[in-house]
Motif scaffolding. Sequence first.
Motif, PDB file in Angstrom:
ATOM      1  N   ILE A  23       0.742  -1.080   0.137  1.00  0.00           N
ATOM      2  CA  ILE A  23       0.028  -0.115   0.109  1.00  0.00           C
ATOM      3  C   ILE A  23       1.138   1.569  -0.119  1.00  0.00           C
ATOM      4  CG2 ILE A  23      -1.924   1.110   1.434  1.00  0.00           C
ATOM      5  CD1 ILE A  23      -2.207  -1.830  -0.003  1.00  0.00           C
ATOM      6  N   LEU A  24       0.499   2.005  -1.409  1.00  0.00           N
ATOM      7  CA  LEU A  24       1.509   3.290  -0.965  1.00  0.00           C
ATOM      8  C   LEU A  24       0.362   4.280  -0.914  1.00  0.00           C
ATOM      9  CD1 LEU A  24       4.480   5.123  -1.704  1.00  0.00           C
ATOM     10  CD2 LEU A  24       3.331   4.795  -3.658  1.00  0.00           C
ATOM     11  N   HIS A  25       1.400   5.253  -0.535  1.00  0.00           N
ATOM     12  CA  HIS A  25       0.267   6.131   0.129  1.00  0.00           C
ATOM     13  C   HIS A  25       1.054   7.711  -0.626  1.00  0.00           C
ATOM     14  CE1 HIS A  25      -2.234   4.846   3.317  1.00  0.00           C
ATOM     15  NE2 HIS A  25      -0.795   4.037   3.234  1.00  0.00           N
ATOM     16  N   VAL A 134      -0.707  -2.457 -10.621  1.00  0.00           N
ATOM     17  CA  VAL A 134      -1.134  -0.942  -9.649  1.00  0.00           C
ATOM     18  C   VAL A 134      -2.259  -0.644 -10.083  1.00  0.00           C
ATOM     19  CG1 VAL A 134      -0.697   0.990  -9.147  1.00  0.00           C
ATOM     20  CG2 VAL A 134       1.086  -0.186 -10.453  1.00  0.00           C
ATOM     21  N   VAL A 135      -3.613  -0.344  -8.982  1.00  0.00           N
ATOM     22  CA  VAL A 135      -4.551   0.683  -8.272  1.00  0.00           C
ATOM     23  C   VAL A 135      -4.694   1.486  -8.353  1.00  0.00           C
ATOM     24  CG1 VAL A 135      -6.595  -0.219  -7.862  1.00  0.00           C
ATOM     25  CG2 VAL A 135      -5.032  -2.803  -8.499  1.00  0.00           C
ATOM     26  N   LEU A 136      -5.241   2.431  -8.693  1.00  0.00           N
ATOM     27  CA  LEU A 136      -5.101   3.865  -7.687  1.00  0.00           C
ATOM     28  C   LEU A 136      -6.298   3.851  -7.351  1.00  0.00           C
ATOM     29  CD1 LEU A 136      -2.430   4.333  -9.870  1.00  0.00           C
ATOM     30  CD2 LEU A 136      -3.217   6.336 -10.334  1.00  0.00           C
ATOM     31  N   LEU A 152      -2.122   7.770 -13.612  1.00  0.00           N
ATOM     32  CA  LEU A 152      -2.108   7.094 -14.388  1.00  0.00           C
ATOM     33  C   LEU A 152      -1.685   6.844 -15.900  1.00  0.00           C
ATOM     34  CD1 LEU A 152      -5.840   6.577 -13.900  1.00  0.00           C
ATOM     35  CD2 LEU A 152      -4.838   4.697 -13.524  1.00  0.00           C
ATOM     36  N   ARG A 153      -0.674   8.218 -16.362  1.00  0.00           N
ATOM     37  CA  ARG A 153      -0.622   8.063 -17.729  1.00  0.00           C
ATOM     38  C   ARG A 153       0.725   8.132 -17.619  1.00  0.00           C
ATOM     39  NH1 ARG A 153      -2.512  14.406 -18.692  1.00  0.00           N
ATOM     40  NH2 ARG A 153      -4.813  14.069 -19.777  1.00  0.00           N
ATOM     41  N   HIS A 154       1.342   7.851 -16.196  1.00  0.00           N
ATOM     42  CA  HIS A 154       2.838   7.785 -16.530  1.00  0.00           C
ATOM     43  C   HIS A 154       3.024   6.654 -16.424  1.00  0.00           C
ATOM     44  CE1 HIS A 154       7.134   9.253 -16.204  1.00  0.00           C
ATOM     45  NE2 HIS A 154       7.289   8.342 -15.228  1.00  0.00           N
ATOM     46  N   LEU A 155       2.261   5.933 -15.184  1.00  0.00           N
ATOM     47  CA  LEU A 155       2.699   4.484 -14.837  1.00  0.00           C
ATOM     48  C   LEU A 155       2.325   3.740 -15.980  1.00  0.00           C
ATOM     49  CD1 LEU A 155       1.742   4.440 -11.034  1.00  0.00           C
ATOM     50  CD2 LEU A 155       3.514   4.419 -12.039  1.00  0.00           C
ATOM     51  N   THR A 156       0.861   4.288 -17.295  1.00  0.00           N
ATOM     52  CA  THR A 156       1.546   3.143 -17.901  1.00  0.00           C
ATOM     53  C   THR A 156       2.690   3.114 -18.956  1.00  0.00           C
ATOM     54  OG1 THR A 156      -0.721   3.794 -17.967  1.00  0.00           O
ATOM     55  CG2 THR A 156      -0.581   3.292 -20.101  1.00  0.00           C
ATOM     56  N   VAL A 162      -1.316  -1.003 -14.955  1.00  0.00           N
ATOM     57  CA  VAL A 162      -2.707   0.401 -14.355  1.00  0.00           C
ATOM     58  C   VAL A 162      -4.179   0.128 -14.295  1.00  0.00           C
ATOM     59  CG1 VAL A 162      -2.083   2.388 -13.397  1.00  0.00           C
ATOM     60  CG2 VAL A 162      -0.994   1.438 -14.672  1.00  0.00           C
ATOM     61  N   VAL A 163      -4.992   0.367 -12.877  1.00  0.00           N
ATOM     62  CA  VAL A 163      -6.598   0.394 -12.783  1.00  0.00           C
ATOM     63  C   VAL A 163      -5.984   1.473 -12.306  1.00  0.00           C
ATOM     64  CG1 VAL A 163      -6.775  -2.259 -14.682  1.00  0.00           C
ATOM     65  CG2 VAL A 163      -6.517  -1.062 -11.934  1.00  0.00           C
ATOM     66  N   LEU A 164      -8.029   2.708 -12.503  1.00  0.00           N
ATOM     67  CA  LEU A 164      -8.436   3.103 -11.826  1.00  0.00           C
ATOM     68  C   LEU A 164     -10.034   2.047 -10.741  1.00  0.00           C
ATOM     69  CD1 LEU A 164      -9.202   5.614 -10.572  1.00  0.00           C
ATOM     70  CD2 LEU A 164     -10.461   6.318 -12.560  1.00  0.00           C
ATOM     71  N   ALA A 165      -9.325   1.913  -9.710  1.00  0.00           N
ATOM     72  CA  ALA A 165     -10.595   1.847  -8.846  1.00  0.00           C
ATOM     73  C   ALA A 165     -11.689   3.056  -8.478  1.00  0.00           C
ATOM     74  CB  ALA A 165     -10.450   2.109  -7.326  1.00  0.00           C
ATOM     75  N   ARG A 166     -12.377   2.880  -9.819  1.00  0.00           N
ATOM     76  CA  ARG A 166     -13.695   3.581 -10.250  1.00  0.00           C
ATOM     77  C   ARG A 166     -15.282   3.719  -9.395  1.00  0.00           C
ATOM     78  NH1 ARG A 166     -15.222  -1.323 -12.742  1.00  0.00           N
ATOM     79  NH2 ARG A 166     -16.034  -1.986 -12.670  1.00  0.00           N
ATOM     80  N   ASP A 167     -14.936   2.839  -8.529  1.00  0.00           N
ATOM     81  CA  ASP A 167     -15.941   3.090  -7.445  1.00  0.00           C
ATOM     82  C   ASP A 167     -15.015   3.769  -5.601  1.00  0.00           C
ATOM     83  OD1 ASP A 167     -14.259   0.518  -6.932  1.00  0.00           O
ATOM     84  OD2 ASP A 167     -15.798   0.220  -5.331  1.00  0.00           O
TER      85      ASP A 167
END
Length: 207
Positions: A23-25, A134-136, A152-156, A162-167
């Motif tokens: 877990i990265l903060h 990686v999940v943001l 997202l842009r740079h990690l890709t 990389v995915v976004l947790a949309r919820d």
Amino acid sequence: RVEWLAALVNDVLVRARDNGAFILHVPSSGVEEMEPAYPIQRQRMRQGAEWCSREEGCLSAALTHAGQAIPPLPSEPPLPFQGGCEDGMPEPPAAWDDETHVQHPGIAIFAADGLSDSAQEIVGTFKQLAIRNVVLVGVHANECLLKRPFGLRHLTAEGFSVVLARDLTDVLYDPRDPPHVSHTRGTEMIVQHIEAFVAGSIDARRD
């Protein structure tokens, strides 16, 4: 929305940590303010910076500050809207309090976690730990999670899956501004933009 979202994020992070996730903060521009309380988490990430600075092909070697914006991807069109702050009032909001950038206290930080907003540190640490997926989560999907060097842009571009947790995200948007839709719909529009042009998404509480 902030209190509600922080509680959801913390619950998911607890379960992810229990299942072995790192877990990265990333309190954008707030790391220095938080460092005295979390020296172990900061030292862990500094070791990653050393790796990135000496490895060929690390695109993040010069990305040491959260304010270094990442431009849109070559095939990415403009976002549906730009920023904004909703306060539920009919008049435009006053300037928000920007005196602190610390992470919401409702999201717990454990000794095994990391704390950084430097792409050099983050990418180096991920590479050292052989992290590929990686999940943001968090805020805001149309700003920090997309445009900052840890987003997202740079990690890709660095080759991570990389995915976004949309919820578990929200956006900066004021329904008084175009396209004059609800805040919920505004968030959906940004998620759809990300899914179409930048990265995939998941429902972290289900997937």
